[in-house]
Write an enzyme that holds these catalytic residues in place. Structure first.
Site, mmCIF file in Angstrom:
data_model
loop_
_atom_site.group_PDB
_atom_site.id
_atom_site.type_symbol
_atom_site.label_atom_id
_atom_site.label_comp_id
_atom_site.label_asym_id
_atom_site.label_seq_id
_atom_site.Cartn_x
_atom_site.Cartn_y
_atom_site.Cartn_z
ATOM 1 N N ASP A 131 8.066 16.741 45.711
ATOM 2 C CA ASP A 131 9.059 16.268 44.748
ATOM 3 C C ASP A 131 10.090 17.335 44.423
ATOM 4 O OD1 ASP A 131 8.049 13.597 44.152
ATOM 5 O OD2 ASP A 131 6.286 14.657 43.412
ATOM 6 N N GLU A 190 6.537 1.771 41.209
ATOM 7 C CA GLU A 190 5.671 2.842 41.703
ATOM 8 C C GLU A 190 5.232 3.662 40.504
ATOM 9 O OE1 GLU A 190 7.550 3.512 46.180
ATOM 10 O OE2 GLU A 190 7.985 4.978 44.594
#
Length: 256
Positions: free
Chosen positions: A55, A44
């Site tokens: 995040d 990724e």
């Protein structure tokens, strides 16, 4: 050729996330190479973004630092093209918030990804209700659009999110932001089996995978295992640490 489907047919893949450009472009390039050499099946490629709201602190810091260094979506695509040239067998997923992709142009982006040989896009902040604007050009160009579901996603919505999709489902193991954790939630097996009962796609387990034990625990239920913050932190410490980290996770998955 559907590279993602082929990878999942061969076994339970290890998916490794890295923020392209962190700690530097050269180091992230070397880190991704080390990941491949030590057991990563799918990469990724994180596009740096100034406001990475999904995040945790490790990946958010990496994203902000790379963005401050001027690493752009265009440079991520250049790195992807070079990875594809060197590693035709590895799955490549563009991992991005919508803002950089919208600025680039969604149709233009999908055409470019198809030209490079990137297999999929994982749009972090794209809700189901607004998905068609990206799904349509993805389908036209043969790019998988990876759906995300979490423990908080009701079964009916999970079915709607996964319906008609291709590639694999990213199952977020815990409610909250990304980050390494000591173990998976107690109800992880039941929730994973519920998601798998609602879709025919492979379901990969992400968030909190940062040791051989958590990789083994996830692989016992999931069709694939994803690591992000753990690898980013390992790469901060050095290439040898990053290589050993991926090798450890791959060993945890082996045998499932």
């Amino acid at each position: 050729m559907d590279r993602i489907a082929s990878i999942f047919r061969k076994g339970k893949p290890l998916v490794v996330f890295a923020t392209v450009g962190y700690p530097s472009l050269e180091r992230s390039r070397e880190g991704l190479e080390a990941a491949i050499q030590n057991g990563a099946d799918i990469l990724e490629l994180g596009v740096p973004f100034s406001d990475p709201m999904a995040d945790g602190p490790v990946v958010a810091n990496a994203s902000q630092r790379a963005a401050e260094q001027g690493v752009s979506l265009e440079q991520v695509l250049e790195e992807a093209a070079e990875l594809r040239r060197r590693h035709p067998q590895v799955g490549l997923v563009l991992f991005s918030y919508m803002n950089p992709m919208l600025q680039y142009g969604l149709e233009r982006l999908c055409r470019k990804l198809a030209e490079i040989g990137v297999d999929a896009i994982l749009p972090v902040d794209l809700p189901l209700e607004e998905r068609e604007e990206l799904l349509s050009p993805c389908r036209q160009c043969g790019i998988h659009l990876i759906p995300l579901v979490s423990p908080l996603t009701p079964p009916q919505r999970t079915k709607e999110i996964c319906r008609g999709m291709t590639g694999f489902v990213y199952y977020i193991n815990v409610a909250g932001v990304t980050g390494a954790r000591k173990g998976l939630p107690q109800d992880f097996p039941q929730l994973m089996q519920q998601v798998k009962s609602l879709t025919s796609l492979p379901v990969a387990s992400g968030f909190g995978i940062a040791s051989r034990e958590t990789a083994r625990e996830a692989a016992a239920q999931a069709d694939g295992v994803i690591t992000g913050s753990g690898f980013v932190r390992a790469l901060e410490e050095g290439l040898d640490t990053a290589a050993a980290f991926v090798r450890e996770l791959a060993q945890g998955i082996a045998g499932h």
